[in-house]
Design an enzyme around this catalytic site. Structure first.
Site, PDB file in Angstrom:
ATOM      1  N   CYS A  31     -28.030-115.438 -13.050  1.00 47.95           N
ATOM      2  CA  CYS A  31     -28.607-114.954 -14.320  1.00 47.95           C
ATOM      3  C   CYS A  31     -28.092-115.762 -15.507  1.00 47.95           C
ATOM      4  CB  CYS A  31     -28.219-113.500 -14.570  1.00 47.95           C
ATOM      5  SG  CYS A  31     -28.598-112.354 -13.249  1.00 47.95           S
ATOM      6  N   SER A  87     -26.657-103.919 -14.246  1.00 45.54           N
ATOM      7  CA  SER A  87     -27.077-104.364 -12.921  1.00 45.54           C
ATOM      8  C   SER A  87     -26.388-103.580 -11.828  1.00 45.54           C
ATOM      9  CB  SER A  87     -26.761-105.849 -12.753  1.00 45.54           C
ATOM     10  OG  SER A  87     -27.248-106.591 -13.842  1.00 45.54           O
ATOM     11  N   SER A  88     -26.857-103.773 -10.601  1.00 46.51           N
ATOM     12  CA  SER A  88     -26.297-103.064  -9.454  1.00 46.51           C
ATOM     13  C   SER A  88     -25.164-103.886  -8.820  1.00 46.51           C
ATOM     14  CB  SER A  88     -27.396-102.829  -8.417  1.00 46.51           C
ATOM     15  OG  SER A  88     -27.711-104.062  -7.781  1.00 46.51           O
ATOM     16  N   ASP A 135     -40.604-111.412 -17.072  1.00 50.29           N
ATOM     17  CA  ASP A 135     -39.271-111.974 -17.275  1.00 50.29           C
ATOM     18  C   ASP A 135     -39.154-113.187 -16.349  1.00 50.29           C
ATOM     19  OD1 ASP A 135     -38.715-109.842 -18.945  1.00 50.29           O
ATOM     20  OD2 ASP A 135     -36.855-109.266 -17.928  1.00 50.29           O
ATOM     21  N   ASP A 157     -33.469-111.994  -8.394  1.00 45.54           N
ATOM     22  CA  ASP A 157     -32.326-112.771  -7.928  1.00 45.54           C
ATOM     23  C   ASP A 157     -31.088-111.964  -7.497  1.00 45.54           C
ATOM     24  OD1 ASP A 157     -32.115-112.228 -10.628  1.00 45.54           O
ATOM     25  OD2 ASP A 157     -31.370-114.195 -11.210  1.00 45.54           O
ATOM     26  N   ARG A 201     -33.458-103.523   0.145  1.00 44.19           N
ATOM     27  CA  ARG A 201     -34.740-103.845  -0.493  1.00 44.19           C
ATOM     28  C   ARG A 201     -35.480-104.890   0.346  1.00 44.19           C
ATOM     29  NH1 ARG A 201     -31.812-105.476  -6.214  1.00 44.19           N
ATOM     30  NH2 ARG A 201     -30.693-103.529  -6.531  1.00 44.19           N
ATOM     31  N   ASP A 213     -33.352-115.132 -17.624  1.00 44.53           N
ATOM     32  CA  ASP A 213     -34.381-114.119 -17.905  1.00 44.53           C
ATOM     33  C   ASP A 213     -35.461-114.659 -18.832  1.00 44.53           C
ATOM     34  OD1 ASP A 213     -32.482-112.643 -16.614  1.00 44.53           O
ATOM     35  OD2 ASP A 213     -32.176-111.171 -18.207  1.00 44.53           O
ATOM     36  N   HIS A 267     -35.981-108.253 -11.819  1.00 42.05           N
ATOM     37  CA  HIS A 267     -35.441-109.576 -11.488  1.00 42.05           C
ATOM     38  C   HIS A 267     -35.221-109.715  -9.979  1.00 42.05           C
ATOM     39  CE1 HIS A 267     -33.967-109.580 -15.908  1.00 42.05           C
ATOM     40  NE2 HIS A 267     -35.280-109.527 -15.790  1.00 42.05           N
TER      41      HIS A 267
HETATM   42  N1  NVA Z   1     -31.940-105.374 -11.090  1.00 43.77           N
HETATM   43  C1  NVA Z   1     -31.072-106.203 -10.378  1.00 43.77           C
HETATM   44  C2  NVA Z   1     -30.477-107.268 -11.253  1.00 43.77           C
HETATM   45  C3  NVA Z   1     -30.717-108.604 -10.723  1.00 43.77           C
HETATM   46  C4  NVA Z   1     -29.990-109.700 -11.413  1.00 43.77           C
HETATM   47  C5  NVA Z   1     -29.956-105.412  -9.780  1.00 43.77           C
HETATM   48  O1  NVA Z   1     -29.298-104.718 -10.520  1.00 43.77           O
HETATM   49  O2  NVA Z   1     -29.756-105.466  -8.589  1.00 43.77           O
END
Ligand code: NVA
Length: 375
Positions: free
Chosen positions: A350, A297-298, A195, A246, A263, A107, A244
């Site tokens: 990450c 995060s998800s 970031d 990734d 997405r 990050d 982010h």
């Molecule tokens: N915002 C993202 C995190 C990516 C590392 C997610 O939670 O999917």
């Protein structure tokens, strides 16, 4: 003296990386940038303070094991120097009660060729996170005469940097998705904010996610700072909390990217990939229905893998569908347990930052078409 720092993408052979640590990690209090990002139904809302010691120990055990696996595969690993994050952060422009962590170097540090740039994060609690990496940066600086040690312009993060009343408890998921599809984010355009994990490096091209943590002015900054690179602004309308890139858009090797099926990259933004024979494949579904406790995060951290070279990838051990898909795509998969570390700042990608990958700046997109992503 040897060359220490070099990396132009996320897939050439990795030889040297930084892996984060969970020590002293804090759940930061709400602030203008983060209250908008913690989902309404998340158990993280309203909670802050040092993370429980036993969770820190478990996370560190998995991080240490990850280091061993990397070393076994020929990657030299450096670690940051933890700071006491449970202390007030104060500048002439703002104050907040604590910092956060040094678990996810991705990050904060962006490696482009022989340069590592510390980012311009929009979270006030992350204002001094770069300090955990400064001893390493100094070491690289002393030992690699070509290393460029850079700090991006520091944002002031006054109240003008955020939209107020952006967050409304009553907003539905549909309305939130509509907002992000319209590129209506909590951050304003008064100064560049970004970031490092919003930047996907592809040699001569940088694909940067416009979302909650990175604004358009940052893209303009990149364009002027790197006149020889091509900067692209991408966004992913299906993500209600776009932070982010990734766990959304992940390259595995030249010509191949996996994209989060919730997405998808909009059709018009695909032109540059299609014109250059890049394949964008829907990522496999995650193995879990929920992220672990106290995690930002998800479940799509399933995609947050670390590519060691064009044929080898590290995938979280329990993410069996993602591993199976990687295997079918011709990758050798190394499984590593990492879910105990997720809450501290994300997944396997990450938790690392590139120091050295073989290879040089390639042009993967020689066919320049009319490209709406181009900044
Ligand atoms: N915002 C993202 C995190 C990516 C590392 C997610 O939670 O999917």
């Amino acid at each position: 003296m040897p060359k220490i720092v070099n990396s132009w993408n996320d897939f050439d052979p990795l030889k040297h990386a930084i892996v984060g640590r969970a020590d002293m990690s804090v759940i930061p209090p709400e602030e203008p940038a983060t209250s908008e990002k913690v989902p309404v139904d998340s158990e993280m809302r309203g909670m802050w303070g040092p993370r429980p010691t036993e969770t820190v120990e478990k996370a560190n055990a998995q991080l240490d094991n990850y280091v061993k696996v990397l070393e076994k595969h020929g990657v030299k690993v450096d670690r940051p120097t933890p700071l006491q994050w449970n202390q007030e952060i104060k500048t002439p422009d703002f104050r907040t009660e604590s910092g956060m962590t040094q678990m996810p170097p991705r990050d904060i540090l962006l490696t482009i060729g022989n340069e590592i740039i510390a980012s311009a994060n929009s979270f006030r609690c992350r204002y001094f996170e770069y300090l955990a990496y400064w001893p390493l940066m100094n070491e690289y600086f002393e030992n690699d005469p070509e290393f460029k040690w850079t700090q991006a312009p520091r944002p002031r993060l006054t109240d003008k940097s955020y939209k107020h009343n952006y967050y409304d408890e009553k907003i539905s998921l549909e309305e939130r998705l509509e907002r992000t599809a319209n590129k209506d984010f909590v951050t304003t355009e008064v100064e560049p904010m970004w970031d490092a994990a919003d930047v996907m490096r592809m040699g001569k091209d940088l694909f940067i996610q416009h979302g909650l943590t990175t604004n358009r002015k940052a893209m303009e900054w990149f364009k002027r700072y790197y006149p020889d690179l091509r900067v692209h602004s991408v966004n992913f309308p299906g993500d209600p909390y776009p932070i982010h890139i990734d766990a959304t858009f992940v390259p595995l090797r030249p010509g191949l990217i996996i994209n989060n099926p919730h997405r998808p990259l909009p059709v018009e933004q695909r032109k540059i990939f299609e014109a250059n024979d890049w394949q964008i494949v829907e990522a496999a579904k995650p193995a879990h229905d929920n992220p672990p406790p106290l995690c930002y995060s998800s479940v799509w951290l399933s995609m947050n893998c670390l590519v060691l070279d064009h044929k080898t990838v590290i995938v979280e051990e329990s993410e069996v569908y993602q591993a199976e898909q990687m295997d079918k795509l011709g990758m050798n998969v190394i499984p590593v347990p990492f879910r105990d570390a997720y809450a501290f700042g994300g997944g396997l990608h990450c938790a690392t930052a590139d120091v050295y990958r073989e290879g040089s700046m390639e042009d993967y997109f020689p066919n320049q078409v009319e490209d709406p992503t181009r900044v």
